[in-house]
Design an enzyme around this catalytic site. Structure first.
Site, PDB file in Angstrom:
ATOM      1  N   LYS A 159     -38.038  -6.536 -54.067  1.00 43.05           N
ATOM      2  CA  LYS A 159     -37.259  -7.777 -54.040  1.00 43.05           C
ATOM      3  C   LYS A 159     -36.364  -7.803 -55.261  1.00 43.05           C
ATOM      4  O   LYS A 159     -36.673  -7.186 -56.280  1.00 43.05           O
ATOM      5  CB  LYS A 159     -38.184  -8.992 -54.079  1.00 43.05           C
TER       6      LYS A 159
HETATM    7  N1  GLU Z   1     -35.079 -11.327 -47.222  1.00 48.30           N
HETATM    8  C1  GLU Z   1     -35.702 -11.047 -45.957  1.00 48.30           C
HETATM    9  C2  GLU Z   1     -37.213 -11.144 -46.088  1.00 48.30           C
HETATM   10  O1  GLU Z   1     -37.726 -11.787 -46.965  1.00 48.30           O
HETATM   11  C3  GLU Z   1     -35.219  -9.741 -45.346  1.00 48.30           C
HETATM   12  C4  GLU Z   1     -35.466  -8.521 -46.159  1.00 48.30           C
HETATM   13  C5  GLU Z   1     -34.801  -7.264 -45.598  1.00 48.30           C
HETATM   14  O2  GLU Z   1     -34.196  -7.328 -44.550  1.00 48.30           O
HETATM   15  O3  GLU Z   1     -34.931  -6.219 -46.241  1.00 48.30           O
HETATM   16  O4  GLU Z   1     -37.938 -10.628 -45.280  1.00 48.30           O
END
Ligand code: GLU
Length: 420
Positions: free
Chosen positions: A104
């Site tokens: 993240k």
């Molecule tokens: N931000 C989204 C999540 O928390 C998508 C993450 C992604 O597609 O890599 O799952």
């Protein structure tokens, strides 16, 4: 010391790990983040001044593949929050069995008070700063809170300038014109819909006529409103961070979408009772969809939740104490790591399409997404039955999903062995 969301993520992990036969060494490995990168970087603002921003990229675990996870721009971002979100991505990708680990990113900033030019400068510089650990075979970012396809386009372009070619696979959630996937924009919400339908099917029910309340009207919340309404449910309450509206006879979803397009708050919807984001959670409804941020359903309000099913479109909206209260009250919580995994699943499809330079039609994206989400739901459900057989009804859906995920990541770690 105050408990952080990272403490919560670790607590959830350790409680679920207790239900597995993982040895202490593996627990120790999986309970930590492999890499935390903190960057501080200058950005030229429109008035000619320079501001230094702080941002992070955290990679939790790569046993099952390159790391994957979104980037959020918000004043609330902290390193501990990004760590928690990275760990949750590891479990999420394992629950839906896509070949990624979890990561993240986040930048502490207030994008609502920045111009488009300032946002572009910030994005390009942040992308460059974290490029030392990001890459299409290493770690692939995507949108999250307050980031969108345009920001992903700048991200892709910046990393492509460094590589000397159009490196589309380096980030997902891009516009379709430059290697994005059809169906990515509403994928998180569509995944929520598929798992909610599965949960209802298990009870011999359907969505037809069910009432739905949605907290948050960003990407996940707004598309959830239109998809659940189109599938036959009645959306009775929505809100954004500034407030919202409840009306037991239902809200006009097209009108809500128009308000959003005009950047008007949901609190301006004319027909219904005003609710603030906390009150929204307690409105009468069959299905509650928290689609905002962490730490919303807590021990302070869990006994006032009226929904029978909570579908976590947000990451981390429910605390462990609230989980216990809801479970005791017979409320089913479809946990984030399953319920909102549609987003990263279509991100995976996007990455596969970019690497193969062959693009799917929308129908194929939906079909494959449904297959993945339905299989994940059924795996979780079977695991829940197994665990409840062993430990009784105190075991909830989150623990079942975690046990499934932890075992998959642990197995990958064991197979690969500990280097050197
Ligand atoms: N931000 C989204 C999540 O928390 C998508 C993450 C992604 O597609 O890599 O799952």
């Amino acid at each position: 010391m105050e408990r952080t969301i990272w403490d919560v993520a670790r607590q959830q992990f350790f409680e679920a790990a207790e239900l597995t036969d993982l040895d202490d060494d593996l627990k120790e490995i999986l309970s930590q983040c492999n890499r935390d990168l903190t960057v501080r970087f200058p950005v030229c603002m429109d008035d000619g001044s320079i501001r230094v921003f702080e941002g992070y990229r955290v990679q939790h675990n790569q046993a099952r593949g390159p790391t994957k996870g979104g980037i959020r721009f918000s004043p609330e971002v902290t390193l501990d929050e990004v760590r928690a979100l990275a760990m949750w991505m590891t479990w999420k990708t394992a629950v839906v069995k896509i070949p990624y680990g979890g990561a993240k990113g986040g930048v502490i900033c207030d994008p609502h008070n920045m111009s488009l030019g300032e946002l572009e400068n910030l994005t390009r510089r942040y992308a460059t700063e974290i490029s030392i650990i990001v890459g299409r075979e290493k770690d692939i970012p995507a949108p999250d809170v307050n980031t969108n396809p345009q920001i992903m386009a700048w991200f892709m372009d910046t990393l492509s300038m460094r590589s000397g070619f159009s490196d589309t696979g380096v980030v997902t959630g891009k516009p379709v014109e430059i290697g994005g996937s059809l169906g990515r924009l509403d994928a998180t919400s569509r995944g929520c819909l598929y798992v909610a339908e599965e949960a209802l099917r298990e009870r011999g029910e359907t969505l037809e006529g069910k009432t739905v309340a949605i907290q948050g009207f960003g990407n996940a919340g707004s598309f959830a409103a239109s998809l659940f309404a189109r599938a036959g449910a009645r959306v009775v309450a929505v809100c954004d961070s500034q407030g919202g509206v409840y009306n037991s006879s239902g809200l006009d979803v097209d009108r809500l979408m128009r308000l959003k397009q005009e950047s008007t708050t949901m609190a301006e919807y004319p027909d219904g009772d005003r609710v603030d984001p906390k009150q929204l959670l307690e409105q009468p409804c069959d299905i509650l969809i928290p689609a905002a941020v962490e730490d919303q359903i807590t021990e302070a309000n869990a006994d006032r939740i009226q929904a029978r099913i909570v579908v976590e479109a947000a990451n981390g909206p429910t605390t462990p104490e609230a989980d216990r209260i809801l479970n005791e009250r017979g409320v089913t919580v479809l946990p984030d790591v399953l319920a909102n995994a549609g987003g990263v699943t279509v991100s995976y499809f996007e990455w596969v399409q970019d690497l193969g330079s062959f693009f799917w039609d929308e129908e194929r994206v939906y079909r494959e997404l449904k297959r993945v989400m339905t299989a994940a739901y059924r795996d979780m459900s079977a695991e829940l039955a197994r665990l409840q057989g062993l430990h009784g009804p105190r075991i909830n859906h989150r623990q079942a999903a975690y046990v499934l995920a932890i075992q998959r990541v642990a197995r990958a770690t064991q197979l690969r062995g500990i280097y050197p």
